[in-house]
Write an enzyme that holds these catalytic residues in place. Structure first.
Site, mmCIF file in Angstrom:
data_model
loop_
_atom_site.group_PDB
_atom_site.id
_atom_site.type_symbol
_atom_site.label_atom_id
_atom_site.label_comp_id
_atom_site.label_asym_id
_atom_site.label_seq_id
_atom_site.Cartn_x
_atom_site.Cartn_y
_atom_site.Cartn_z
ATOM 1 N N LYS A 30 34.347 45.491 29.114
ATOM 2 C CA LYS A 30 33.553 44.708 28.165
ATOM 3 C C LYS A 30 32.095 45.137 28.142
ATOM 4 C CE LYS A 30 34.686 42.265 25.879
ATOM 5 N NZ LYS A 30 34.964 42.681 24.489
ATOM 6 N N ASP A 88 39.558 48.173 30.645
ATOM 7 C CA ASP A 88 40.476 48.401 29.523
ATOM 8 C C ASP A 88 41.064 49.797 29.534
ATOM 9 O OD1 ASP A 88 38.743 46.047 28.647
ATOM 10 O OD2 ASP A 88 40.392 46.098 27.203
ATOM 11 N N GLN A 122 33.334 35.468 26.708
ATOM 12 C CA GLN A 122 34.567 35.355 27.505
ATOM 13 C C GLN A 122 34.279 34.822 28.904
ATOM 14 O OE1 GLN A 122 33.832 37.945 25.557
ATOM 15 N NE2 GLN A 122 35.646 38.962 24.721
HETATM 16 O O1 MRU Z 1 37.601 41.958 24.229
HETATM 17 P P1 MRU Z 1 38.422 41.434 25.373
HETATM 18 O O2 MRU Z 1 38.170 39.992 25.660
HETATM 19 O O3 MRU Z 1 39.881 41.752 25.211
HETATM 20 O O4 MRU Z 1 37.892 42.256 26.620
HETATM 21 C C1 MRU Z 1 38.526 42.068 27.855
HETATM 22 C C2 MRU Z 1 37.922 42.836 28.965
HETATM 23 O O5 MRU Z 1 36.988 43.586 28.800
HETATM 24 C C3 MRU Z 1 38.586 42.695 30.295
HETATM 25 O O6 MRU Z 1 37.653 42.821 31.330
HETATM 26 C C4 MRU Z 1 39.661 43.784 30.457
HETATM 27 O O7 MRU Z 1 40.519 43.788 29.361
HETATM 28 C C5 MRU Z 1 40.432 43.609 31.708
HETATM 29 S S1 MRU Z 1 41.521 42.224 31.603
HETATM 30 C C6 MRU Z 1 42.372 42.127 33.067
#
Ligand code: MRU
Length: 373
Positions: free
Chosen positions: A268, A257, A216
């Site tokens: 993440k 999250d 990402q």
């Molecule tokens: O697996 P993902 O790509 O949905 O993980 C996203 C993250 O870990 C972001 O850092 C988190 O959701 C914050 S988004 C503002």
């Protein structure tokens, strides 16, 4: 799923800046959710529409749309779409079917609390309006989903304003994963101070961890920040330590999250390692969290459910040829929990929470309650 527009980079007449496209939008004419398919970035900007419940579930599960706030917005419109054909039902049957649809959408991914938060808000909106009938409840749900989206833009802007008070012009900032515009309706969370700083001429140097295994950081954060003209450098995840040691990083900003009541924070996979390094080198480690991500019902990080994803994402998904022995055991937890003790501050739209978080997060949520009155 319908493809609305396809823009292979460098080959199309459309405006090619990914930031000019909404991460999540609602197409009123088609009554469908429109997203950028993030699995294809940065090579193609493809807009797709989602209408059926399995399409919406699949888009969240496979990360076509991802990032805690964007997942919440998508699920909100998703529940509205689920409610539309239920309008003809008697009230109790309508509410029962809505519960079922809510359970289905919330099963798409377990860690981001914004998914359950948005679905709960939608259900409450329906409950408030149900005395006027099911059609009124469905209309209220449409308006609530639209408000969740608009609110996210306002909240992220405020996160940026609050985060900017923690930094100085010219600083080197490290971020992990994508907590950017592609994870929200606009500005991002961790990236909001970077975007606002760019508007105000702060001249930050932003370093993006590539963020194994789904990249990402490389595919999304490096793409959107460089598209905004921000000075951006991509790093392998294992470079952060030497970069911190060399003095290039003055602060770390990450999204999250779910923030537990004691300040433990899921984000993440790899975030925990970055926080440990930052502590070692005396670099402030900031979590940027809309209050919708603060979950006072979850006492500590130990109770946060961590999504386990397919080992294929590690062993073969991103490679021309498989990169690991056939049949090898691989672990693929999508998130880890950063201990509250490693977090310098948690930036919310209602202010900046500092340790002890069990107290300061309560105060933030009380402030939120007062703002709503
Ligand atoms: O697996 P993902 O790509 O949905 O993980 C996203 C993250 O870990 C972001 O850092 C988190 O959701 C914050 S988004 C503002």
């Amino acid at each position: 799923m319908r493809i609305l527009a396809l823009c292979a980079m460098g080959e199309c007449d459309m405006n090619e800046n990914v930031l000019d496209y909404d991460t999540v939008a609602f197409d009123e004419e088609k009554q469908a959710i429109r997203i950028i398919d993030q699995t294809l970035l940065p090579n193609e900007i493809r807009l797709i529409t989602l209408q059926s419940q399995p399409e919406i579930w699949e888009a969240i599960q496979t990360l076509r749309v991802r990032g805690a706030p964007a997942i919440g917005i998508t699920a909100a419109f998703g529940l509205y779409l689920a409610a539309l054909p239920l309008r003809q039902l008697p009230v109790q049957a309508f509410l029962d079917a809505l519960q079922q649809a809510k359970g289905y959408l919330s099963s798409a991914r377990p860690t981001a609390v914004n998914l359950g938060w948005a679905l709960h808000r939608m259900e409450q909106a329906a409950q408030r309006a149900i005395s006027a009938g099911t059609a009124a409840a469905v209309t209220a749900m449409h308006d609530e989903a639209a408000e969740i989206l608009q609110e996210d833009i306002r909240v992220c802007r405020q996160l940026g304003e609050n985060g900017l008070t923690l930094v100085k012009p010219g600083w080197g900032l490290l971020t992990h994963c994508n907590a950017g515009q592609l994870a929200t309706a606009r500005y991002g969370t961790a990236t909001a101070p970077m975007y606002l700083g760019a508007e105000k001429g702060y001249g930050f140097h932003v370093y993006c961890d590539e963020t194994r295994p789904l990249l990402q950081g490389a595919r999304l954060t490096a793409f959107e920040l460089s598209s905004a003209g921000i000075d951006t450098t991509l790093l392998c995840d294992n470079m952060a330590a030497s970069l911190m040691k060399s003095g290039k990083i003055q602060a770390v900003f990450v999204g999250c999250d779910r923030v537990a009541a004691n300040g433990d924070t899921a984000n993440k996979i790899g975030t925990l390692g970055v926080a440990v390094l930052a502590k070692h080198y005396g670099i402030p480690f900031y979590v940027v969290a809309p209050s919708s991500t603060v979950d006072l019902q979850t006492p500590t990080g130990d109770e946060i459910p961590i999504e386990q994803r397919s080992p294929d994402e590690i062993c073969e998904m991103w490679y021309a040829a498989r990169m690991a022995p056939a049949g090898i055991h691989a672990m693929n937890p999508a998130f880890d929990v950063t201990d509250a003790a490693l977090i310098t501050a948690i930036v919310t739209e209602f202010g900046i929470a500092r340790p002890p978080y069990s107290q300061s997060l309560q105060e933030i949520i009380l402030k939120k309650g007062r703002a709503r009155q």
